[in-house]
Design a protein around this motif. Structure first.
Motif, PDB file in Angstrom:
ATOM      1  N   THR A  31       4.383  -4.679   8.204  1.00 17.86           N
ATOM      2  CA  THR A  31       3.346  -5.681   7.929  1.00 17.86           C
ATOM      3  C   THR A  31       1.994  -5.202   8.447  1.00 17.86           C
ATOM      4  OG1 THR A  31       5.020  -7.404   8.163  1.00 17.86           O
ATOM      5  CG2 THR A  31       2.731  -8.102   8.252  1.00 17.86           C
ATOM      6  N   THR A  32       2.010  -4.624   9.636  1.00 16.25           N
ATOM      7  CA  THR A  32       0.773  -4.116  10.220  1.00 16.25           C
ATOM      8  C   THR A  32       0.194  -2.991   9.372  1.00 16.25           C
ATOM      9  OG1 THR A  32       1.572  -4.706  12.425  1.00 16.25           O
ATOM     10  CG2 THR A  32      -0.253  -3.145  12.309  1.00 16.25           C
ATOM     11  N   ARG A  33       1.049  -2.087   8.894  1.00 16.25           N
ATOM     12  CA  ARG A  33       0.572  -0.990   8.038  1.00 16.25           C
ATOM     13  C   ARG A  33      -0.053  -1.526   6.760  1.00 16.25           C
ATOM     14  NH1 ARG A  33       5.127   1.438  10.260  1.00 16.25           N
ATOM     15  NH2 ARG A  33       6.470   0.766   8.564  1.00 16.25           N
ATOM     16  N   LYS A  34       0.549  -2.571   6.180  1.00 13.77           N
ATOM     17  CA  LYS A  34      -0.019  -3.162   4.970  1.00 13.77           C
ATOM     18  C   LYS A  34      -1.403  -3.736   5.238  1.00 13.77           C
ATOM     19  CE  LYS A  34       4.317  -4.230   2.624  1.00 13.77           C
ATOM     20  NZ  LYS A  34       5.225  -5.281   2.162  1.00 13.77           N
ATOM     21  N   LYS A  35      -1.562  -4.372   6.385  1.00 19.87           N
ATOM     22  CA  LYS A  35      -2.872  -4.932   6.746  1.00 19.87           C
ATOM     23  C   LYS A  35      -3.900  -3.817   6.947  1.00 19.87           C
ATOM     24  CE  LYS A  35      -1.497  -9.312   8.795  1.00 19.87           C
ATOM     25  NZ  LYS A  35      -1.539 -10.152  10.005  1.00 19.87           N
ATOM     26  N   ILE A  36      -3.472  -2.732   7.584  1.00 24.16           N
ATOM     27  CA  ILE A  36      -4.368  -1.595   7.789  1.00 24.16           C
ATOM     28  C   ILE A  36      -4.790  -1.022   6.443  1.00 24.16           C
ATOM     29  CG2 ILE A  36      -4.512   0.775   8.655  1.00 24.16           C
ATOM     30  CD1 ILE A  36      -2.685  -0.159  10.978  1.00 24.16           C
ATOM     31  N   MET A  37      -3.834  -0.864   5.531  1.00 26.23           N
ATOM     32  CA  MET A  37      -4.149  -0.349   4.196  1.00 26.23           C
ATOM     33  C   MET A  37      -5.153  -1.261   3.486  1.00 26.23           C
ATOM     34  SD  MET A  37      -2.620   2.523   3.665  1.00 26.23           S
ATOM     35  CE  MET A  37      -2.573   2.703   1.902  1.00 26.23           C
ATOM     36  N   LYS A  38      -4.988  -2.563   3.625  1.00 29.51           N
ATOM     37  CA  LYS A  38      -5.892  -3.522   2.984  1.00 29.51           C
ATOM     38  C   LYS A  38      -7.309  -3.352   3.517  1.00 29.51           C
ATOM     39  CE  LYS A  38      -6.669  -8.437   2.308  1.00 29.51           C
ATOM     40  NZ  LYS A  38      -6.256  -9.799   2.660  1.00 29.51           N
ATOM     41  N   VAL A  39      -7.446  -3.233   4.836  1.00 29.75           N
ATOM     42  CA  VAL A  39      -8.763  -3.061   5.445  1.00 29.75           C
ATOM     43  C   VAL A  39      -9.385  -1.741   4.999  1.00 29.75           C
ATOM     44  CG1 VAL A  39      -9.971  -2.710   7.632  1.00 29.75           C
ATOM     45  CG2 VAL A  39      -8.277  -4.531   7.426  1.00 29.75           C
ATOM     46  N   LEU A  40      -8.578  -0.677   4.959  1.00 26.47           N
ATOM     47  CA  LEU A  40      -9.097   0.620   4.526  1.00 26.47           C
ATOM     48  C   LEU A  40      -9.568   0.563   3.076  1.00 26.47           C
ATOM     49  CD1 LEU A  40      -6.523   3.077   6.146  1.00 26.47           C
ATOM     50  CD2 LEU A  40      -8.869   2.625   6.869  1.00 26.47           C
ATOM     51  N   LYS A  41      -8.819  -0.119   2.215  1.00 25.17           N
ATOM     52  CA  LYS A  41      -9.223  -0.249   0.811  1.00 25.17           C
ATOM     53  C   LYS A  41     -10.528  -1.010   0.688  1.00 25.17           C
ATOM     54  CE  LYS A  41      -4.684   0.123  -1.307  1.00 25.17           C
ATOM     55  NZ  LYS A  41      -3.611  -0.548  -2.040  1.00 25.17           N
TER      56      LYS A  41
END
Length: 67
Positions: A31-41
């Motif tokens: 879940t944390t990785r998905k949030k990080i990916m969202k912020v990076l995008k």
């Protein structure tokens, strides 16, 4: 202050931060990785596939080498 002391302080701080992060993490890693990916995008940074995990592995390897 000698350079080795600075390096040791940075590495020690990184290890302590990672340990605290693991102990108090409110969510699963996925879940944390998905949030990080969202912020990076949102910032315009695109990582494909396992690049985030590869980046994390590379950082971990560098930390281990410096110990």
């Amino acid at each position: 202050m000698k350079a080795i002391h600075i390096v040791c302080a940075v590495v020690g701080g990184a290890i302590a931060g990672a340990a605290v992060g693991l102990l108090v993490a409110p969510e699963k890693g996925e879940t944390t990785r998905k949030k990080i990916m969202k912020v990076l995008k949102e910032k315009g940074i695109k990582l494909k596939g396992n690049q985030l995990e590869e980046l994390a592995d590379e950082i971990e390897d560098q930390i281990e080498k410096s110990l």
